[in-house]
Design an enzyme around this catalytic site. Sequence first.
Site, PDB file in Angstrom:
ATOM      1  N   HIS A 123       0.795  -1.226   0.000  1.00 24.11           N
ATOM      2  CA  HIS A 123       0.000   0.000   0.000  1.00 24.11           C
ATOM      3  C   HIS A 123       0.828   1.277   0.000  1.00 24.11           C
ATOM      4  O   HIS A 123       0.300   2.357  -0.183  1.00 24.11           O
ATOM      5  CB  HIS A 123      -0.937   0.035   1.202  1.00 24.11           C
TER       6      HIS A 123
HETATM    7  C1  UD1 Z   1      -1.990   5.692   6.141  1.00 21.51           C
HETATM    8  C2  UD1 Z   1      -0.690   6.023   6.847  1.00 21.51           C
HETATM    9  C3  UD1 Z   1       0.259   4.846   6.738  1.00 21.51           C
HETATM   10  C4  UD1 Z   1      -0.374   3.551   7.156  1.00 21.51           C
HETATM   11  C5  UD1 Z   1      -1.666   3.363   6.365  1.00 21.51           C
HETATM   12  C6  UD1 Z   1      -2.402   2.089   6.645  1.00 21.51           C
HETATM   13  C7  UD1 Z   1      -0.051   8.412   6.737  1.00 21.51           C
HETATM   14  C8  UD1 Z   1       0.926   9.352   6.153  1.00 21.51           C
HETATM   15  N1  UD1 Z   1       0.005   7.168   6.249  1.00 21.51           N
HETATM   16  O1  UD1 Z   1      -1.708   5.560   4.780  1.00 21.51           O
HETATM   17  O2  UD1 Z   1       1.379   5.079   7.559  1.00 21.51           O
HETATM   18  O3  UD1 Z   1       0.500   2.477   6.922  1.00 21.51           O
HETATM   19  O4  UD1 Z   1      -2.509   4.480   6.638  1.00 21.51           O
HETATM   20  O5  UD1 Z   1      -3.461   1.931   5.749  1.00 21.51           O
HETATM   21  O6  UD1 Z   1      -0.797   8.780   7.600  1.00 21.51           O
HETATM   22  N2  UD1 Z   1      -8.805   5.435   1.346  1.00 21.51           N
HETATM   23  C9  UD1 Z   1     -10.042   4.852   1.207  1.00 21.51           C
HETATM   24  N3  UD1 Z   1     -10.746   4.559   2.344  1.00 21.51           N
HETATM   25  C10 UD1 Z   1     -10.267   4.829   3.580  1.00 21.51           C
HETATM   26  C11 UD1 Z   1      -9.004   5.422   3.700  1.00 21.51           C
HETATM   27  C12 UD1 Z   1      -8.294   5.707   2.577  1.00 21.51           C
HETATM   28  O7  UD1 Z   1     -10.502   4.591   0.123  1.00 21.51           O
HETATM   29  O8  UD1 Z   1     -10.967   4.529   4.575  1.00 21.51           O
HETATM   30  C13 UD1 Z   1      -8.015   5.697   0.127  1.00 21.51           C
HETATM   31  C14 UD1 Z   1      -8.162   7.105  -0.381  1.00 21.51           C
HETATM   32  O9  UD1 Z   1      -8.140   7.071  -1.767  1.00 21.51           O
HETATM   33  C15 UD1 Z   1      -6.915   7.785   0.106  1.00 21.51           C
HETATM   34  C16 UD1 Z   1      -5.907   6.658   0.127  1.00 21.51           C
HETATM   35  O10 UD1 Z   1      -6.655   5.482   0.433  1.00 21.51           O
HETATM   36  O11 UD1 Z   1      -6.515   8.838  -0.687  1.00 21.51           O
HETATM   37  C17 UD1 Z   1      -4.837   6.846   1.139  1.00 21.51           C
HETATM   38  O12 UD1 Z   1      -5.357   7.077   2.453  1.00 21.51           O
HETATM   39  P1  UD1 Z   1      -4.498   7.919   3.514  1.00 21.51           P
HETATM   40  O13 UD1 Z   1      -5.223   8.025   4.785  1.00 21.51           O
HETATM   41  O14 UD1 Z   1      -4.012   9.161   2.870  1.00 21.51           O
HETATM   42  O15 UD1 Z   1      -3.212   7.091   3.756  1.00 21.51           O
HETATM   43  P2  UD1 Z   1      -2.835   5.544   3.698  1.00 21.51           P
HETATM   44  O16 UD1 Z   1      -2.113   5.260   2.468  1.00 21.51           O
HETATM   45  O17 UD1 Z   1      -3.969   4.641   4.063  1.00 21.51           O
END
Ligand code: UD1
Length: 362
Positions: free
Chosen positions: A205
Amino acid sequence: MTHILCVVGARPNFMKMAPIIAALKADGFAVTLVHTGQHYDAAMNDVVFEQLRLPVPDVNLEVGSASHAQQTGEVMKRIEPVLLEKKPDAVLVVGDVNSTLAAALTAVKLGIKVIHVEAGLRSRDRAMPEEINRILTDQISDILFTTEREAEYNLAAEGVARERVVFAGNVMIDSLRANLAAAVPPSESAGRALPSKGYALVTLHRPSNVADPRVLKPLLAVLGEIASGMLLVFPVHPRTAARIKEFGAGDFLTAPGVIALPPASYLAMLGLMADAALVLTDSGGVQEETTALGVPCLTLRENTERPITVTEGTNTVVGTDPARIRAAFDDVVKKGGKRGRVPEYWDGQAAVRIAAALKQRL
Ligand code: UD1
């Protein structure tokens, strides 16, 4: 009654916070739980909350997904009035996600003590957003709880006073030990029979692995090769699913030997990890969980902030070069992989030690 306001935002925070809240309550602390809403999908969020028996958050800030600056800024703006209203004696944050830093920074500026659990881990890779979150959160924390000895040296090197640091052990492993008996059988999660110790589990991820097709596509190619010899179970993070689609690489998800699943719940993930022949991952938490379970782990990154999983545990950092990944996989299949041992204080009692230390210090 000492009042601690605990903050969670993203999935890896939940398994760390659950045992802490239970231990704080058992020790007579008043606890408020704030969810920033960084993760919001049911699969990433509600199910995991329920399985960990986390209390329903007192407040949900509903910040959602956005750029780093927007997400961090929104958490700060929205948590400030909550801190002013609830007036906690301390704010407790875990891990290294954007919500961790945002809550800590808001609290310290209001003169509220900050407690950081899982302090001092360093990958020394500043391109990793979490590395910035770690360094800054540690600098502004009053009490820092560490999971491994190396973290103490990192903090000392950055000038953090020794008396602020407590080696408490690994709260994520508290959760693992408390929930392993309730793990979902892997075949149930996969929707088909899986040979015990006869499949590989994959999670991917990190933006560094999935945001660029020049990195993601070769990764999927070598994983596809691996899947032609051993079943590969792949619960897909929402970002990874979106990128695979965008890059026209969707064939991988239906390739023979690949079992693609929606994001796994916590109990499903425990079951899948425990019974796997090996795990290939870019997650931080999974490196620790496989070490606690004694399951070989190949980390698809160039570095790790959790070196004890390599020196004592079952982890090997293999990077993202397909040939290296393939060779490391073949080696595990041939020789059975690293056995490792469980590190000091990864014993299921870390949260109890944290609560006891806070009783003395607050
Ligand atoms: C975040 C953490 C990372 C952790 C990960 C676990 C930061 C910088 N990163 O990254 O350290 O390992 O969580 O998952 O805080 N999205 C959804 N549904 C959700 C959440 C996210 O669809 O419930 C999608 C969205 O398109 C979003 C992308 O996932 O833009 C990334 O989500 P984000 O919260 O920015 O960070 P993670 O990559 O999940």
